[in-house]
Design a protein around this motif. Sequence first.
Motif, PDB file in Angstrom:
ATOM      1  N   TYR A   1       0.894  -1.276   0.080  1.00  0.00           N
ATOM      2  CA  TYR A   1      -0.079   0.034   0.040  1.00  0.00           C
ATOM      3  C   TYR A   1       0.669   1.201  -0.148  1.00  0.00           C
ATOM      4  N   THR A   2       0.428   2.192  -0.777  1.00  0.00           N
ATOM      5  CA  THR A   2       0.797   3.591  -0.524  1.00  0.00           C
ATOM      6  C   THR A   2       0.127   4.684   0.053  1.00  0.00           C
ATOM      7  N   TYR A   3       0.491   5.308   0.793  1.00  0.00           N
ATOM      8  CA  TYR A   3      -0.377   6.396   1.749  1.00  0.00           C
ATOM      9  C   TYR A   3      -0.025   7.857   1.098  1.00  0.00           C
ATOM     10  N   LYS A   4      -0.920   8.620   0.821  1.00  0.00           N
ATOM     11  CA  LYS A   4      -0.808   9.669   0.452  1.00  0.00           C
ATOM     12  C   LYS A   4      -1.084  11.055   1.423  1.00  0.00           C
ATOM     13  N   ILE A   5      -0.694  12.039   1.534  1.00  0.00           N
ATOM     14  CA  ILE A   5      -1.312  13.291   2.386  1.00  0.00           C
ATOM     15  C   ILE A   5      -1.705  14.353   1.496  1.00  0.00           C
ATOM     16  N   ALA A   6      -2.990  14.936   1.619  1.00  0.00           N
ATOM     17  CA  ALA A   6      -3.693  15.735   0.689  1.00  0.00           C
ATOM     18  C   ALA A   6      -4.133  17.059   1.859  1.00  0.00           C
TER      19      ALA A   6
ATOM     20  N   THR B   1       3.216  11.612  -1.394  1.00  0.00           N
ATOM     21  CA  THR B   1       3.355  10.295  -0.484  1.00  0.00           C
ATOM     22  C   THR B   1       3.925  10.512   0.692  1.00  0.00           C
ATOM     23  N   LEU B   2       3.243   9.809   1.747  1.00  0.00           N
ATOM     24  CA  LEU B   2       3.529   9.713   2.743  1.00  0.00           C
ATOM     25  C   LEU B   2       4.203   8.495   3.354  1.00  0.00           C
ATOM     26  N   THR B   3       5.333   8.578   3.736  1.00  0.00           N
ATOM     27  CA  THR B   3       6.188   7.176   4.141  1.00  0.00           C
ATOM     28  C   THR B   3       6.186   6.916   5.688  1.00  0.00           C
ATOM     29  N   PRO B   4       5.440   5.742   5.841  1.00  0.00           N
ATOM     30  CA  PRO B   4       5.675   4.968   7.112  1.00  0.00           C
ATOM     31  C   PRO B   4       7.162   4.567   7.518  1.00  0.00           C
ATOM     32  N   THR B   5       7.630   4.901   8.692  1.00  0.00           N
ATOM     33  CA  THR B   5       8.866   4.557   8.757  1.00  0.00           C
ATOM     34  C   THR B   5       9.134   3.459   9.577  1.00  0.00           C
ATOM     35  N   SER B   6       8.450   3.498  10.596  1.00  0.00           N
ATOM     36  CA  SER B   6       8.027   2.270  11.528  1.00  0.00           C
ATOM     37  C   SER B   6       6.996   2.001  12.360  1.00  0.00           C
ATOM     38  N   LEU B   7       6.891   0.946  12.979  1.00  0.00           N
ATOM     39  CA  LEU B   7       5.874   0.502  13.685  1.00  0.00           C
ATOM     40  C   LEU B   7       6.136   0.289  14.988  1.00  0.00           C
TER      41      LEU B   7
ATOM     42  N   VAL C   1       2.432   4.286  14.578  1.00  0.00           N
ATOM     43  CA  VAL C   1       3.171   4.237  13.356  1.00  0.00           C
ATOM     44  C   VAL C   1       3.888   5.632  13.263  1.00  0.00           C
ATOM     45  N   SER C   2       5.012   5.467  12.917  1.00  0.00           N
ATOM     46  CA  SER C   2       5.895   6.880  12.661  1.00  0.00           C
ATOM     47  C   SER C   2       5.915   7.224  11.313  1.00  0.00           C
ATOM     48  N   PHE C   3       5.902   8.300  10.922  1.00  0.00           N
ATOM     49  CA  PHE C   3       5.986   8.723   9.366  1.00  0.00           C
ATOM     50  C   PHE C   3       7.435   9.752   9.224  1.00  0.00           C
ATOM     51  N   ASN C   4       7.639   9.903   7.935  1.00  0.00           N
ATOM     52  CA  ASN C   4       8.714  10.711   7.661  1.00  0.00           C
ATOM     53  C   ASN C   4       7.825  12.013   7.437  1.00  0.00           C
ATOM     54  N   ASN C   5       8.644  13.252   7.711  1.00  0.00           N
ATOM     55  CA  ASN C   5       8.080  14.553   7.712  1.00  0.00           C
ATOM     56  C   ASN C   5       7.783  14.836   6.165  1.00  0.00           C
ATOM     57  N   VAL C   6       6.974  15.520   5.483  1.00  0.00           N
ATOM     58  CA  VAL C   6       6.693  15.831   4.326  1.00  0.00           C
ATOM     59  C   VAL C   6       6.672  17.424   3.923  1.00  0.00           C
ATOM     60  N   THR C   7       7.436  17.807   2.565  1.00  0.00           N
ATOM     61  CA  THR C   7       7.468  19.067   2.409  1.00  0.00           C
ATOM     62  C   THR C   7       7.265  19.198   0.958  1.00  0.00           C
ATOM     63  N   TRP C   8       6.534  20.644   0.844  1.00  0.00           N
ATOM     64  CA  TRP C   8       6.215  21.061  -0.510  1.00  0.00           C
ATOM     65  C   TRP C   8       7.138  22.374  -0.727  1.00  0.00           C
ATOM     66  N   SER C   9       7.747  22.248  -1.563  1.00  0.00           N
ATOM     67  CA  SER C   9       8.821  23.461  -1.902  1.00  0.00           C
ATOM     68  C   SER C   9       9.209  23.422  -3.375  1.00  0.00           C
ATOM     69  N   PRO C  10       8.966  24.486  -4.189  1.00  0.00           N
ATOM     70  CA  PRO C  10       8.450  25.729  -3.595  1.00  0.00           C
ATOM     71  C   PRO C  10       6.965  25.673  -3.238  1.00  0.00           C
ATOM     72  N   ALA C  11       6.501  26.514  -2.289  1.00  0.00           N
ATOM     73  CA  ALA C  11       5.142  26.236  -2.115  1.00  0.00           C
ATOM     74  C   ALA C  11       4.262  27.875  -1.621  1.00  0.00           C
ATOM     75  N   SER C  12       3.206  28.117  -2.454  1.00  0.00           N
ATOM     76  CA  SER C  12       2.461  29.159  -2.385  1.00  0.00           C
ATOM     77  C   SER C  12       1.003  28.729  -2.263  1.00  0.00           C
ATOM     78  N   PHE C  13       0.609  28.577  -0.897  1.00  0.00           N
ATOM     79  CA  PHE C  13      -0.844  28.072  -0.771  1.00  0.00           C
ATOM     80  C   PHE C  13      -1.201  28.401   0.763  1.00  0.00           C
ATOM     81  N   THR C  14      -2.557  28.303   1.015  1.00  0.00           N
ATOM     82  CA  THR C  14      -2.728  28.384   2.454  1.00  0.00           C
ATOM     83  C   THR C  14      -3.809  26.828   2.669  1.00  0.00           C
ATOM     84  N   THR C  15      -3.457  26.561   3.853  1.00  0.00           N
ATOM     85  CA  THR C  15      -4.071  25.271   4.082  1.00  0.00           C
ATOM     86  C   THR C  15      -4.518  25.180   5.677  1.00  0.00           C
ATOM     87  N   SER C  16      -5.462  24.500   6.133  1.00  0.00           N
ATOM     88  CA  SER C  16      -6.077  24.186   7.269  1.00  0.00           C
ATOM     89  C   SER C  16      -5.827  22.683   8.013  1.00  0.00           C
ATOM     90  N   GLY C  17      -5.746  22.136   6.972  1.00  0.00           N
ATOM     91  CA  GLY C  17      -5.606  20.538   7.601  1.00  0.00           C
ATOM     92  C   GLY C  17      -5.542  19.750   6.519  1.00  0.00           C
TER      93      GLY C  17
END
Length: 142
Positions: free
Chosen positions: A28-33, A65-71, A82-98
């Motif tokens: 499975y592949t997990y994503k964060i939107a 893509t959100l990568t699980p690193t360990s259980l 579950v632990s996850f790697n941090n996720v970065t958008w760069s360059p980024a120009s937007f506003t988000t609430s969740g």
Amino acid sequence: MAIIQTQTTVFKLNLLKGLENFNVGSPYTYKIALYNGDADLNSTVTTYTTTNEVTGSGYTAGGKTLTPTSLGSDTDTNTAYVSFNNVTWSPASFTTSGALVYNSITNAAVFLLNFGESKTSSTTFTITFPTATSTTAVLRIS
């Protein structure tokens, strides 16, 4: 509208059906939107949706893509996490609430994050996950 930080009901059901797997090497592949403040997301969300998803420079619909690193587990608190790697958008120009984390193979919703307020980025946007323990991991089951 509101984004409620929670696990989704469909995620809990899918766990019982054996349809989720965060183990490293899982099929499975997990994503964060990311979503804006008009989003209405809570435990009843069943699938990834583009409704009120963030738009802007540096962001692509569907998220990253959100990568699980360990259980992990804690027998004292009877909690698995579950632990996850941090996720970065760069360059980024937007506003988000969740954010919505989802299984990109099945599109099933897993859990939601509420950032507490709208976050605006004009350069780099990073979601930093805490060190995963039985009390701090963003995804834990007890």
